[in-house]
Design an enzyme around this catalytic site. Sequence first.
Site, short mmCIF file in Angstrom:
data_model
loop_
_atom_site.label_atom_id
_atom_site.label_comp_id
_atom_site.label_asym_id
_atom_site.label_seq_id
_atom_site.Cartn_x
_atom_site.Cartn_y
_atom_site.Cartn_z
N HIS A 1 73.74 72.50 65.56
CA HIS A 1 74.66 73.63 65.68
C HIS A 1 74.71 74.13 67.11
O HIS A 1 73.76 73.94 67.88
CB HIS A 1 74.37 74.76 64.70
CG HIS A 1 73.03 75.45 64.80
ND1 HIS A 1 71.82 74.82 64.65
CD2 HIS A 1 72.71 76.76 64.99
CE1 HIS A 1 70.83 75.69 64.72
NE2 HIS A 1 71.34 76.90 64.95
N HIS B 1 64.11 84.24 68.23
CA HIS B 1 65.48 84.19 68.76
C HIS B 1 65.76 85.36 69.71
O HIS B 1 66.88 85.84 69.81
CB HIS B 1 66.49 84.21 67.62
CG HIS B 1 66.43 83.02 66.70
ND1 HIS B 1 65.42 82.84 65.80
CD2 HIS B 1 67.25 81.95 66.56
CE1 HIS B 1 65.63 81.72 65.12
NE2 HIS B 1 66.73 81.16 65.57
N HIS C 1 67.04 77.91 58.78
CA HIS C 1 66.59 79.31 58.71
C HIS C 1 67.71 80.30 59.01
O HIS C 1 67.46 81.40 59.47
CB HIS C 1 65.38 79.53 59.64
CG HIS C 1 65.69 79.37 61.10
ND1 HIS C 1 64.78 78.85 62.00
CD2 HIS C 1 66.78 79.67 61.84
CE1 HIS C 1 65.30 78.85 63.21
NE2 HIS C 1 66.53 79.34 63.16
C1 DHB Z 1 73.00 80.48 62.71
C2 DHB Z 1 72.04 79.48 62.78
C3 DHB Z 1 70.80 79.75 63.35
O1 DHB Z 1 69.81 78.81 63.47
C4 DHB Z 1 70.52 81.01 63.85
O2 DHB Z 1 69.29 81.23 64.36
C5 DHB Z 1 71.47 82.00 63.78
C6 DHB Z 1 72.71 81.74 63.20
C7 DHB Z 1 74.32 80.21 62.08
O3 DHB Z 1 74.58 79.07 61.68
O4 DHB Z 1 75.11 81.14 61.94
FE FE Z 2 68.12 79.60 64.72
#
Ligand code: DHB
Ligand code: FE
Length: 272
Positions: A177, A59, A12
């Site tokens: 990530h 978030h 997302h």
């Molecule tokens: C990114 C990934 C995410 O899940 C998010 O909420 C915000 C940024 C990213 O990879 O930049």
């Molecule tokens: Fe995210």
Amino acid sequence: MATIVGAVATSHIPAIGRAIERKLQGEPYWKPFFDGYGPVRDWIREVQPDVAVVIYNDHGLNFFLDKMPTFAVGAAPQYHNADEGWGLIESLIAEEFDITMCQEMLVDHGFTVPMSLLWPGSEARPVRTVPICINTVQFPYPSPARCLKLGRAIARAVESFEDDSRVLIAGTGGLSHQLEGTRAGFINPDFDRLCMSKIVGEPETLAAYSTRDLIRFCGSQGVEFLNWLVMRGAVPGAVVEKHRNYHVPISNTAGATMVLATLNERVGPTLN
Ligand code: DHB
Ligand code: FE
């Protein structure tokens, strides 16, 4: 009885929204990512859901550190739930999940980017939506095992609906990530591939991880995989993996999507 037709998991990342807005889907950077969604949309057209239960994480837009529900279900009338979410909430609370009921709930890219990916274009989406927000941003997180169990309770709640809705479960976020700290930029493709394989038929093995191990293996934001575990739990019984796409990197993330169809899914009207 409502029928769960299967599930779609998808990243997302906010940058996807910008790429859609700027029509960059065919650019070399984005093409391998967006190409992964044609089969997802084909499958959605085939199974014709009219409800999408979207498991995502806020978030910091709607919930901030001052108020952080572990699990929250949107019950706002603007989501056009036939029962404004009450049936689902009642059923989950009866199963001992302490849900925060939200009559107003702003949704962020964790919800909106997947909507744009699954139903592109600006016209009204052909599904009513129920946003279910999982805390993946502020300790303590719900455990992986708890998330899988929540998904199973969602499936029982949905299947107790007396109408003939066709319900798609979506799980958003991930995969691995980490956006901050000394491990910023961390991505773990081996673990992502393991997760994508195990989530099909052995989600319990993933649910057995401790939260700390999950963060160690998939990064502090990769813990959004908890949303995928809720999603998987919400598809009852065995599933068939219809499609997967995995591409690194997209923004700071391993971009991923999967389609998990229920084994006994009813054949959509177009296929009759
Ligand atoms: C990114 C990934 C995410 O899940 C998010 O909420 C915000 C940024 C990213 O990879 O930049
Ligand atoms: Fe995210």
